[in-house]
Write a protein that holds these residues in place. Structure first.
Motif, PDB file in Angstrom:
ATOM      1  N   ALA A  97       0.827  -1.209   0.000  1.00 42.93           N
ATOM      2  CA  ALA A  97       0.000   0.000   0.000  1.00 42.93           C
ATOM      3  C   ALA A  97       0.860   1.257   0.000  1.00 42.93           C
ATOM      4  O   ALA A  97       0.515   2.274  -0.617  1.00 42.93           O
ATOM      5  N   MET A  98       1.993   1.224   0.659  1.00 42.33           N
ATOM      6  CA  MET A  98       2.884   2.382   0.733  1.00 42.33           C
ATOM      7  C   MET A  98       3.523   2.724  -0.605  1.00 42.33           C
ATOM      8  O   MET A  98       3.819   3.894  -0.883  1.00 42.33           O
ATOM      9  N   THR A  99       3.736   1.724  -1.466  1.00 42.79           N
ATOM     10  CA  THR A  99       4.432   1.980  -2.725  1.00 42.79           C
ATOM     11  C   THR A  99       3.674   2.934  -3.644  1.00 42.79           C
ATOM     12  O   THR A  99       4.279   3.631  -4.459  1.00 42.79           O
ATOM     13  N   VAL A 100       2.360   2.971  -3.534  1.00 45.80           N
ATOM     14  CA  VAL A 100       1.565   3.841  -4.407  1.00 45.80           C
ATOM     15  C   VAL A 100       1.032   5.057  -3.660  1.00 45.80           C
ATOM     16  O   VAL A 100       0.245   5.832  -4.215  1.00 45.80           O
ATOM     17  N   HIS A 101       1.451   5.216  -2.408  1.00 45.06           N
ATOM     18  CA  HIS A 101       0.939   6.338  -1.617  1.00 45.06           C
ATOM     19  C   HIS A 101       1.593   7.657  -2.023  1.00 45.06           C
ATOM     20  O   HIS A 101       0.922   8.667  -2.250  1.00 45.06           O
ATOM     21  N   SER A 102       2.907   7.658  -2.123  1.00 48.88           N
ATOM     22  CA  SER A 102       3.679   8.865  -2.449  1.00 48.88           C
ATOM     23  C   SER A 102       5.108   8.447  -2.743  1.00 48.88           C
ATOM     24  O   SER A 102       5.475   7.274  -2.572  1.00 48.88           O
ATOM     25  N   GLU A 103       5.918   9.402  -3.201  1.00 46.32           N
ATOM     26  CA  GLU A 103       7.331   9.103  -3.436  1.00 46.32           C
ATOM     27  C   GLU A 103       8.028   8.718  -2.138  1.00 46.32           C
ATOM     28  O   GLU A 103       8.861   7.806  -2.106  1.00 46.32           O
TER      29      GLU A 103
END
Length: 410
Positions: A97-103
Motif C-alpha cells: 500500500a505504501m508503494t503507491v501512496h507517495s514518493e
C-alpha cells in the motif's frame, strides 16, 4: 499506461517476492504462506490503495482477519505458535500500500521491505547472539540505552553558566558516541563468537578498550609465557586500532581536521600494521590467548567518561587562554595518559569553534595518542614478561616516533 504506477506495482511485487523468497528458503512459513503468496499480498495492498483508497481500511481489516484464521489453523495443524510469518505477511500488505501512496512512501517501503527481509534472514545469528549475552550484560545495555535515548533529548542544547559554559547535550552526545563505538566492537566479538582470530579480536578489542586488551595480554603472558609473541601481536593490534578510532571521532566533531590528522595517524597505522604483520609471520603456535571484554555500554563508565570529557574540555580552554598553545599541548600530554578519546573530542571541538588553530589541535591530538600508546608499552613492561615488554616497546615505540616525526615535519 502510467509509468509511475507500473513502476510502483512492480516494486510492490519485488518487495513481496523478496520477503516470500526468504520465508520459503527458511522453511519457516510452512503451509501459511510462501514465495507466491507474499507478492500477491503486496500487490493486493498496492492495487487497493491505488484504485480504491476509500476501501483500504475494509480490505485491510478483511485481510488481517484472514491472516488470523490462517495463523490459528497453523497452530492447530502444525502446533507452531510462531508469529513471525504472520507479522511478515501483514507488513507486506502495508508495504504494498505504501508503494503507491507517495514518493516518500515508495522509498520507505523499499527500505523497510529490505530491512524486514534482512531481519527474517538473520534468525540463527540473532539467536546465537542472544545465547551469548548474559542477563547482566542485557540489563546494563538496556539501562544505558534508556539514558541515551531518553535523557539526551531532555538535556538543554545551550551553554550554561552554572556549568562554566559547557553544553550538557553536546557532552552527553559525545559520551553516547564513544560508548557506541566500543559497544559496536563488543557486539561484533559476540556475533563472531569464540572462533574469532586473535588479530581481529585485538582489533575489535582496540575499539572497545585498547588499555583493557593490553592488560589482559600482559597478564596472560605471565601465566603462559609460550604465548608471549601472540600476546604482543594482540596488544599492538589493539593499540593500532586506536588511530582509526580517533579519526572517526574527529570526523564527527571537526571534519576539517581529518585530512591533516590522516597523515600522522595514517603513517602510524601503516608502520604499526607492517610491524605487526612481521611479528605474526614469525608466530609458531596454534594456541591463542583469550580476550575477555566487558560490556562497555554501562552507566558508571559512561558517567566517568562524561566527567573526564567535561573536565578536559574546561582545562584545555582555560590553559589555552593562560598559556597559549603550550597549555593545549601540556593538557594533551597529561590527559593522554588516561584516555585519548576525551582530549581528542575536546581539542577537536575547540578547533571547530575557532578557539584554537587547526594546527594546534592536530599536534595536541597526536601528542595524546602517542602518550596513550606509550602507556600500553608501560603496561606490557610492568604486567607482562620482559620479552613481551621488549616486543611491544619495539613496535609501538617506533610507531610513536613516526607520529611525532610526521607532525614535526608538517
Amino acid at each position: 499506461m502510467n509509468v509511475e504506477w507500473t513502476l510502483a506495482l512492480l516494486i510492490a511485487l519485488g518487495i513481496g517476492s523478496l520477503i516470500g523468497l526468504e520465508r520459503e528458503q527458511s522453511e519457516s512459513a510452512g503451509r501459511f504462506a510462501g514465495v507466491r503468496t507474499f507478492p500477491l499480498v503486496a500487490l493486493l495492498g498496492a492495487l487497493t490503495n491505488l484504485f480504491f483508497p476509500s476501501l483500504l481500511p475494509i480490505v485491510a481489516g478483511t485481510f488481517f482477519l484472514l491472516v488470523v484464521i490462517a495463523y490459528v489453523s497453523k497452530i492447530v495443524l502444525e502446533g507452531d505458535v510462531g508469529m513471525t510469518t504472520a507479522l511478515a505477511t501483514i507488513l507486506t500488505f502495508v508495504y504494498g500500500a505504501m508503494t503507491v501512496h507517495s514518493e516518500e512512501g515508495l522509498t520507505l517501503a523499499i527500505v523497510l521491505g529490505t530491512v524486514t527481509a534482512a531481519i527474517l534472514a538473520v534468525k540463527d545469528p540473532v539467536h546465537d547472539l542472544t545465547d551469548r549475552i548474559g542477563p547482566t550484560e542485557l540489563r546494563a545495555t538496556l539501562k544505558f540505552l534508556i539514558i541515551a535515548l531518553v535523557v539526551l533529548p531532555l538535556l538543554p542544547d545551550e551553554e550554561l553558566e552554572v556549568l562554566l559554559g559547557l553544553n550538557p547535550r553536546f557532552v552527553w552526545l559525545m559520551v553516547v558516541f564513544v560508548s557506541g563505538l566500543g559497544f559496536l566492537g563488543y557486539v561484533l566479538t559476540k556475533i563472531l563468537g569464540p572462533q574469532l582470530g586473535i588479530g581481529l579480536t585485538g582489533l575489535l578489542g582496540g575499539f572497545v578498550s585498547s588499555t583493557a586488551t593490553a592488560v589482559a595480554m600482559a597478564e596472560q603472558s605471565r601465566q603462559r609465557p609460550a604465548l608471549t609473541r601472540i600476546s604482543a601481536f594482540a596488544t599492538v593490534i589493539a593499540s593500532i586500532a586506536m588511530f582509526p578510532r580517533v579519526l572517526i571521532l574527529v570526523a564527527v566533531v571537526a571534519p576539517e581536521l581529518v585530512l591533516s590528522l590522516a597523515v600522522p595517524l595514517g603513517a602510524m597505522t601503516v608502520v604499526g600494521g607492517l610491524s605487526s604483520l612481521f611479528l605474526w609471520l614469525r608466530l609458531r603456535t596454534d594456541q591463542e590467548p583469550s580476550v575477555t571484554l566487558d560490556n562497555p555500554f554501562r552507566v558508571r563508565p559512561a558517567l566517568l567518561f562524561g566527567s573526564l570529557f567535561a573536565g578536559v574540555l574546561l582545562v584545555v580552554d582555560l590553559f589555552n587562554v593562560v598559556f597559549g598553545d603550550a597549555g593545549v599541548y601540556g593538557t594533551a600530554l597529561v590527559a593522554g595518559t588516561v584516555d585519548a578519546n576525551a582530549i581528542t573530542l575536546s581539542v577537536s571541538n575547540l578547533a571547530h569553534t575557532g578557539v584554537i588553530a587547526e594546527s594546534v589541535a592536530v599536534t595536541g591530538i597526536v601528542l595524546a595518542v602517542v602518550v596513550n600508546t606509550l602507556v600500553k608499552i608501560g603496561i606490557a613492561w610492568v604486567l607482562g614478561t620482559p620479552s613481551l615488554g621488549r616486543l611491544v616497546a619495539g613496535i609501538l615505540g617506533t610507531t610513536s616516533l613516526i607520529g611525532i616525526g610526521t607532525v614535526w615535519l608538517l
